[in-house]
Design a protein around this motif. Structure first.
Motif, PDB file in Angstrom:
ATOM      1  N   ARG A 126       0.822  -1.208   0.000  1.00 47.54           N
ATOM      2  CA  ARG A 126       0.000   0.000   0.000  1.00 47.54           C
ATOM      3  C   ARG A 126       0.861   1.264   0.000  1.00 47.54           C
ATOM      4  O   ARG A 126       1.760   1.412   0.791  1.00 47.54           O
ATOM      5  CB  ARG A 126      -0.921   0.049   1.229  1.00 47.54           C
ATOM      6  N   ARG A 127       0.599   2.125  -0.921  1.00 49.05           N
ATOM      7  CA  ARG A 127       1.246   3.435  -0.971  1.00 49.05           C
ATOM      8  C   ARG A 127       0.232   4.436  -1.519  1.00 49.05           C
ATOM      9  O   ARG A 127      -0.774   4.046  -2.094  1.00 49.05           O
ATOM     10  CB  ARG A 127       2.469   3.426  -1.917  1.00 49.05           C
ATOM     11  N   SER A 128       0.534   5.721  -1.347  1.00 50.30           N
ATOM     12  CA  SER A 128      -0.311   6.733  -1.983  1.00 50.30           C
ATOM     13  C   SER A 128       0.092   6.831  -3.446  1.00 50.30           C
ATOM     14  O   SER A 128       1.252   7.102  -3.751  1.00 50.30           O
ATOM     15  CB  SER A 128      -0.117   8.086  -1.293  1.00 50.30           C
ATOM     16  N   ARG A 130      -0.337   8.506  -7.170  1.00 48.08           N
ATOM     17  CA  ARG A 130      -0.802   9.762  -7.788  1.00 48.08           C
ATOM     18  C   ARG A 130      -0.706   9.737  -9.305  1.00 48.08           C
ATOM     19  O   ARG A 130      -0.888  10.750  -9.950  1.00 48.08           O
ATOM     20  CB  ARG A 130       0.002  10.948  -7.243  1.00 48.08           C
ATOM     21  N   PHE A 222      -3.385  15.468 -10.145  1.00 53.12           N
ATOM     22  CA  PHE A 222      -3.718  14.048 -10.157  1.00 53.12           C
ATOM     23  C   PHE A 222      -5.143  13.787  -9.646  1.00 53.12           C
ATOM     24  O   PHE A 222      -5.739  12.762  -9.964  1.00 53.12           O
ATOM     25  CB  PHE A 222      -2.706  13.250  -9.314  1.00 53.12           C
ATOM     26  N   TYR A 263      -7.840   2.501   0.384  1.00 50.98           N
ATOM     27  CA  TYR A 263      -6.446   2.199   0.043  1.00 50.98           C
ATOM     28  C   TYR A 263      -6.255   0.685  -0.111  1.00 50.98           C
ATOM     29  O   TYR A 263      -5.662   0.211  -1.073  1.00 50.98           O
ATOM     30  CB  TYR A 263      -5.519   2.677   1.168  1.00 50.98           C
ATOM     31  N   CYS A 274      -5.027   7.913  -3.426  1.00 52.68           N
ATOM     32  CA  CYS A 274      -4.266   8.888  -2.649  1.00 52.68           C
ATOM     33  C   CYS A 274      -5.240   9.752  -1.850  1.00 52.68           C
ATOM     34  O   CYS A 274      -6.109  10.417  -2.435  1.00 52.68           O
ATOM     35  CB  CYS A 274      -3.403   9.768  -3.552  1.00 52.68           C
ATOM     36  N   ALA A 275      -5.095   9.721  -0.532  1.00 51.66           N
ATOM     37  CA  ALA A 275      -5.943  10.539   0.340  1.00 51.66           C
ATOM     38  C   ALA A 275      -5.661  12.012   0.073  1.00 51.66           C
ATOM     39  O   ALA A 275      -4.516  12.391  -0.142  1.00 51.66           O
ATOM     40  CB  ALA A 275      -5.629  10.225   1.799  1.00 51.66           C
ATOM     41  N   ALA A 277      -6.636  15.833   1.704  1.00 55.54           N
ATOM     42  CA  ALA A 277      -7.344  16.648   2.697  1.00 55.54           C
ATOM     43  C   ALA A 277      -7.150  18.133   2.425  1.00 55.54           C
ATOM     44  O   ALA A 277      -7.667  18.967   3.154  1.00 55.54           O
ATOM     45  CB  ALA A 277      -6.860  16.303   4.097  1.00 55.54           C
ATOM     46  N   ALA A 278      -6.371  18.449   1.369  1.00 50.23           N
ATOM     47  CA  ALA A 278      -6.124  19.857   1.043  1.00 50.23           C
ATOM     48  C   ALA A 278      -7.019  20.258  -0.122  1.00 50.23           C
ATOM     49  O   ALA A 278      -6.794  19.847  -1.267  1.00 50.23           O
ATOM     50  CB  ALA A 278      -4.652  20.053   0.666  1.00 50.23           C
ATOM     51  N   TYR A 299     -13.284  14.733   3.082  1.00 53.56           N
ATOM     52  CA  TYR A 299     -12.077  13.989   2.659  1.00 53.56           C
ATOM     53  C   TYR A 299     -12.339  13.505   1.241  1.00 53.56           C
ATOM     54  O   TYR A 299     -13.503  13.311   0.855  1.00 53.56           O
ATOM     55  CB  TYR A 299     -11.943  12.781   3.566  1.00 53.56           C
ATOM     56  N   ARG A 354       6.479  10.962  -3.267  1.00 58.37           N
ATOM     57  CA  ARG A 354       6.420  12.356  -2.863  1.00 58.37           C
ATOM     58  C   ARG A 354       5.675  12.474  -1.553  1.00 58.37           C
ATOM     59  O   ARG A 354       4.715  11.762  -1.303  1.00 58.37           O
ATOM     60  CB  ARG A 354       5.689  13.170  -3.928  1.00 58.37           C
ATOM     61  N   VAL A 355       6.138  13.343  -0.694  1.00 56.18           N
ATOM     62  CA  VAL A 355       5.479  13.522   0.590  1.00 56.18           C
ATOM     63  C   VAL A 355       4.721  14.823   0.542  1.00 56.18           C
ATOM     64  O   VAL A 355       5.317  15.890   0.436  1.00 56.18           O
ATOM     65  CB  VAL A 355       6.507  13.535   1.739  1.00 56.18           C
ATOM     66  N   GLY A 357       0.669  16.914   1.366  1.00 60.19           N
ATOM     67  CA  GLY A 357      -0.639  16.901   1.987  1.00 60.19           C
ATOM     68  C   GLY A 357      -0.629  17.132   3.463  1.00 60.19           C
ATOM     69  O   GLY A 357      -0.254  16.520   4.317  1.00 60.19           O
TER      70      GLY A 357
HETATM   71  C1  LIG Z   1      -5.051  13.036   6.317  1.00 61.10           C
HETATM   72  C2  LIG Z   1      -4.224  12.962   5.057  1.00 61.10           C
HETATM   73  C3  LIG Z   1      -4.261  13.987   4.154  1.00 61.10           C
HETATM   74  C4  LIG Z   1      -3.534  13.929   2.954  1.00 61.10           C
HETATM   75  N1  LIG Z   1      -3.656  14.920   2.036  1.00 61.10           N
HETATM   76  C5  LIG Z   1      -2.956  14.853   0.885  1.00 61.10           C
HETATM   77  C6  LIG Z   1      -3.110  15.860  -0.118  1.00 61.10           C
HETATM   78  O1  LIG Z   1      -3.898  16.804   0.009  1.00 61.10           O
HETATM   79  N2  LIG Z   1      -2.359  15.749  -1.260  1.00 61.10           N
HETATM   80  C7  LIG Z   1      -1.500  14.696  -1.462  1.00 61.10           C
HETATM   81  O2  LIG Z   1      -0.865  14.651  -2.515  1.00 61.10           O
HETATM   82  N3  LIG Z   1      -1.353  13.706  -0.538  1.00 61.10           N
HETATM   83  C8  LIG Z   1      -2.069  13.761   0.624  1.00 61.10           C
HETATM   84  N4  LIG Z   1      -1.963  12.738   1.547  1.00 61.10           N
HETATM   85  C9  LIG Z   1      -1.085  11.576   1.275  1.00 61.10           C
HETATM   86  C10 LIG Z   1       0.214  11.654   2.098  1.00 61.10           C
HETATM   87  O3  LIG Z   1       1.079  12.605   1.508  1.00 61.10           O
HETATM   88  C11 LIG Z   1       0.870  10.278   2.135  1.00 61.10           C
HETATM   89  O4  LIG Z   1       0.042   9.386   2.860  1.00 61.10           O
HETATM   90  C12 LIG Z   1       2.236  10.331   2.779  1.00 61.10           C
HETATM   91  O5  LIG Z   1       3.164  11.051   1.998  1.00 61.10           O
HETATM   92  C13 LIG Z   1       2.808   8.946   3.056  1.00 61.10           C
HETATM   93  O6  LIG Z   1       2.918   8.226   1.852  1.00 61.10           O
HETATM   94  P1  LIG Z   1       2.207   6.785   1.702  1.00 61.10           P
HETATM   95  O7  LIG Z   1       0.715   6.983   1.835  1.00 61.10           O
HETATM   96  O8  LIG Z   1       2.575   6.313   0.320  1.00 61.10           O
HETATM   97  O9  LIG Z   1       2.709   5.900   2.784  1.00 61.10           O
HETATM   98  C14 LIG Z   1      -2.710  12.790   2.709  1.00 61.10           C
HETATM   99  C15 LIG Z   1      -2.685  11.744   3.645  1.00 61.10           C
HETATM  100  C16 LIG Z   1      -3.446  11.806   4.780  1.00 61.10           C
HETATM  101  C17 LIG Z   1      -3.446  10.633   5.739  1.00 61.10           C
END
Ligand SMILES: Cc1cc2nc3c(=O)[nH]c(=O)nc-3n(C[C@H](O)[C@H](O)[C@H](O)COP(=O)(O)O)c2cc1C
Length: 357
Positions: A126-128, A130, A222, A263, A274-275, A277-278, A299, A354-355, A357
């Motif tokens: 599992r990863r985010s 995009r 994305f 996810y 990809c979650a 929240a922004a 969300y 990429r990190v 959000g």
């Molecule tokens: C509450 C929450 C809000 C997030 N909002 C965004 C966002 O607005 N844009 C984005 O690109 N990623 C967003 N993310 C994804 C995170 O950046 C991502 O989970 C984090 O970098 C760790 O990577 P992984 O999910 O691959 O482990 C969000 C994740 C969470 C849990």
């Protein structure tokens, strides 16, 4: 005005640990030196706080920190909640307008055709994600994602529904809206999931939905590009009916469970989510035609088939390599399905690393 944050403490001779945590920006600099006649270190912290938190540390940050604590429960007047006053529970699902266009969805008995993944592998991978392939989702796959996130597995009238995700008091205060962009047999547009019937309600369509969604998410491109984008709105009264002012603390916890199931279920069908929240609250509420008070977006998450799966498990890698040796392909056919990452070899950071959000 240009100020520099240094937080140098002459008495203790060093940069005070408190100051390292402040969000220092180039145009927000504060310089201060602790001297004999200067205020106490405590006062310095207050000064720096007031400069770094121009909106008021006390008013907002502190109240939000308090809000994170369950102390709120002790202050609730439990005799005043809707439930204690004998008011009927709000409906577990928004009503379906007369003459609405609905689409029946394949049920859980059909899901073993779309999902055969084991949990350990899903959790490992599992990863985010995009970046999405152009491949559409099938209706079965979409039905599976909806059921895994908000499907109903049991019900006690409007008092409680039971679903694959937990919810405080089994209140499940969310509605799921979808922007379906690439789902086989579905017209592009905005839909609402009806969990009680396990069907889709067509809401509306208009030109440029993907662009409007991206714009409402501060240009995160994305977001509009997934095969489907999930939007979860909250109807706060569904939770307030039972928990009054203690409702709001548990709502983000609840929606976190929902998104986590998205996810995991997405990963199990070779897709990624990809979650997000922004987003611009007012713009997104307007786009989905929500009133913004009794119901608003909380969300969202785009989902799409992965462009390439990164195989990191050695056992998996070995299996694929031996299959390749026994039966080498004559020429490459179809879309790229996997990138083999050899343990130890340097690899480029994938876009999903990429990190944000
Ligand atoms: C509450 C929450 C809000 C997030 N909002 C965004 C966002 O607005 N844009 C984005 O690109 N990623 C967003 N993310 C994804 C995170 O950046 C991502 O989970 C984090 O970098 C760790 O990577 P992984 O999910 O691959 O482990 C969000 C994740 C969470 C849990």
């Amino acid at each position: 005005m240009s100020r520099e944050v240094l937080g140098y403490d002459r008495i203790r001779g060093g940069v005070d640990k408190h100051f390292r945590h402040f969000p220092v920006r180039a145009n927000h600099n504060i310089f201060f030196i602790q001297g004999r006649d200067s205020p106490s270190p405590q006062r310095h912290i207050q000064i720096v706080e007031s400069l770094c938190y121009p909106w008021g540390m006390d008013d907002l940050i502190l109240s939000h920190r308090r809000w994170l604590k369950d102390s709120i429960r002790k202050t609730v007047d439990w005799s005043a909640t809707g439930q204690s006053r004998g008011l009927p529970p709000p409906p577990a699902q928004k009503p379906v307008p007369p003459n609405a266009r609905t689409v029946a969805l394949p049920g859980p008995d059909r899901f073993d055709t779309v999902c055969a993944a084991d949990l350990l592998r899903v959790l490992r991978n599992r990863r985010s994600i995009r970046r999405y392939a152009d491949t559409p989702l099938s209706l079965e796959e979409l039905a599976f994602l909806l059921w895994a996130t908000q499907g109903v597995t049991g019900r006690r009238g409007d008092l409680a529904t039971f679903r694959p995700v937990p919810s405080a008091g089994a209140r499940h205060a969310f509605e799921t809206y979808l922007y379906c962009r690439r789902v086989r047999t579905l017209e592009e547009g905005i839909y609402r999931y009806l969990p009680l019937e396990h069907s889709l309600l067509f809401e509306f369509t208009e030109r440029g939905l993907a662009t409007s969604i991206t714009e409402a998410c501060f240009g995160q491109r994305f977001v509009g590009q997934g095969a489907v984008t999930f939007f979860w709105s909250v109807i706060p009264y569904r939770m307030e009916w039972r928990y009054g002012a203690a409702a709001h603390r548990v709502l983000p916890m609840d929606v976190g469970h929902v998104c986590q199931n998205l996810y995991l279920s997405a990963e199990s069908i070779g897709a990624g989510a990809c979650a997000v929240a922004a987003y611009d609250q007012e713009a997104l509420d307007a786009l989905l035609r929500l009133d913004g008070e009794e119901e608003f977006v909380i969300y969202l998450a785009p989902v799409g088939k992965r462009t390439a799966s990164v195989v990191t498990e050695v056992s998996d890698l070995e299996l694929r390599l031996s299959a390749f040796r026994n039966d080498p392909p004559q020429r490459s056919e179809g879309p790229l399905e996997a990138v083999l990452v050899f343990p130890g070899e340097p690899v480029e950071e994938p876009v999903e690393d990429r990190v944000e959000g």
